[in-house]
Scaffold this active site. Structure first.
Site, PDB file in Angstrom:
ATOM      1  CG  HIS A   1      -6.147   1.714   4.719  1.00 16.77           C
ATOM      2  ND1 HIS A   1      -5.879   2.629   5.772  1.00 16.77           N
ATOM      3  CD2 HIS A   1      -5.123   0.751   4.736  1.00 16.77           C
ATOM      4  CE1 HIS A   1      -4.439   2.482   6.203  1.00 16.77           C
ATOM      5  NE2 HIS A   1      -3.778   1.565   5.753  1.00 16.77           N
TER       6      HIS A   1
ATOM      7  CD  GLU B   1      -3.549  -2.435   7.287  1.00 11.76           C
ATOM      8  OE1 GLU B   1      -2.482  -2.817   6.591  1.00 11.76           O
ATOM      9  OE2 GLU B   1      -4.374  -1.667   6.914  1.00 11.76           O
TER      10      GLU B   1
ATOM     11  CG  ASN C   1      -1.664   1.160   1.275  1.00  9.85           C
ATOM     12  OD1 ASN C   1      -1.690   1.943   0.649  1.00  9.85           O
ATOM     13  ND2 ASN C   1      -2.414   1.257   2.390  1.00  9.85           N
TER      14      ASN C   1
ATOM     15  CE  LYS D   1      -0.358   3.384   4.569  1.00  9.91           C
ATOM     16  NZ  LYS D   1      -0.333   3.309   5.946  1.00  9.91           N
TER      17      LYS D   1
ATOM     18  N   GLY E   1       2.058   2.244  10.986  1.00  9.20           N
ATOM     19  CA  GLY E   1       3.068   3.538  10.693  1.00  9.20           C
ATOM     20  C   GLY E   1       3.731   3.855  12.017  1.00  9.20           C
TER      21      GLY E   1
ATOM     22  CB  SER F   1       4.869  -1.539  12.116  1.00  8.55           C
ATOM     23  OG  SER F   1       4.455  -0.351  12.389  1.00  8.55           O
TER      24      SER F   1
ATOM     25  CD  GLU G   1      -3.247   5.482   6.723  1.00  5.16           C
ATOM     26  OE1 GLU G   1      -3.196   5.473   5.260  1.00  5.16           O
ATOM     27  OE2 GLU G   1      -2.618   4.907   7.403  1.00  5.16           O
TER      28      GLU G   1
HETATM   29  P1  PGA Z   1       2.719   0.331   7.698  1.00  3.78           P
HETATM   30  O1  PGA Z   1       1.214   0.627   6.923  1.00  3.78           O
HETATM   31  O2  PGA Z   1       3.171  -0.892   7.066  1.00  3.78           O
HETATM   32  O3  PGA Z   1       3.522   1.469   7.449  1.00  3.78           O
HETATM   33  O4  PGA Z   1       2.333   0.224   9.225  1.00  3.78           O
HETATM   34  C1  PGA Z   1       0.498  -0.574   6.607  1.00  3.78           C
HETATM   35  C2  PGA Z   1      -1.044  -0.029   6.033  1.00  3.78           C
HETATM   36  O5  PGA Z   1      -1.549   0.905   6.536  1.00  3.78           O
HETATM   37  O6  PGA Z   1      -1.279  -0.760   5.296  1.00  3.78           O
END
Ligand code: PGA
Length: 254
Positions: free
Chosen positions: A99, A169, A11, A13, A175, A214, A101
């Protein structure tokens, strides 16, 4: 018997310009071309503006391309939105729905995620449906209640192992550098598998449930070795070809 083929999903983003997408997708495509019969599927989800660049770089290889979101309508007066049919037309084969976000930044509800997932299927896309609890919810002991409600509400009837992937997640792990412990992750993945089994008995055994939050080369093998973790949805580490590839390599150790 576990017949689930790991899925390694990147992803990206809101990161990268066209040149970055060309380099990153090109690098992964080259590695896939050079690896005979990889034991995993791989997809990357660039920002909309870089989809065509990534598609071009991936051409002729097993690297699939996906969108990060779609609208639930096929077309119409929705300024700034993209339909699932448009993603399919741009030669995407996956789309991420729900997601965290998007749920936070755009107020997406389980009902909206459900509608987007149905739109994805209608366009022939595989939906990667995301669920995850916040830190406050985890601390309050509500994790399984939250995940249960999100899975029930976000997954439409008609989900199959072919048209849907689930991504767990934990919001507090995205993140942040904090990862769920193997036990924490497996507890939730096992719970999701049970829910899927109750609702989609014929399909649940083959449905892939990804871990996200992460995931990196140092923890991927341990997570993906767990019974109900069938790959990863990777953000930060997906922007570094070496790291993303190393994660993919560790998926085969199941
Ligand atoms: P990350 O993000 O690996 O940077 O924690 C994962 C995601 O949001 O899909």
């Amino acid at each position: 018997m576990n017949t689930r083929r790991p899925l390694i999903a990147g992803n990206w983003k809101m990161n990268g310009l066209a040149a970055d997408a060309a380099t990153l997708a090109g690098d992964l495509a080259k590695r896939l071309r050079g690896s005979h019969n990889p034991s995993f599927d791989m997809v990357v989800c660039p920002p909309y503006t870089n989809i065509s660049t990534a598609v071009e770089a991936a051409q002729g290889t097993a690297l699939a391309i996906g969108g990060q979101n779609c609208h639930d309508a096929e077309k119409g007066a929705h300024t700034g939105d993209i339909s699932a049919a448009m993603l399919a037309d741009a030669r995407c084969s996956y789309v991420i729905t729900g997601h965290s976000e998007r749920r936070t930044d755009h107020g997406e509800t389980d009902g909206m995620v459900n509608a987007k997932t149905r739109a994805a299927w209608a366009a022939g896309l595989i939906a990667i449906v995301c669920v995850g609890e916040t830190e406050t919810q985890r601390d309050a002991g509500q994790t399984l209640d939250v995940i249960g409600a999100q899975v029930a509400g976000s997954m439409p009837d008609g989900a199959t192992a072919a048209n849907t992937v689930i991504a767990y997640e934990p919001v507090w792990a995205i993140g942040t550098g904090r990862t769920a412990s193997p036990q924490e992750a497996q507890d939730v993945h096992g719970f999701i598998r049970q829910q899927l089994t109750d609702r989609f008995p014929e399909q649940a055994g083959g449905m892939r449930i990804l871990y996200g939050g992460s995931m990196k080369p140092g923890n991927a093998a341990q997570l993906m070795a767990l019974a109900d973790i069938d790959g990863g949805l990777i953000g930060g580490a997906a922007l570094i070809a070496d790291d993303f590839w190393a994660i993919a390599q560790s998926s085969g150790q199941k």
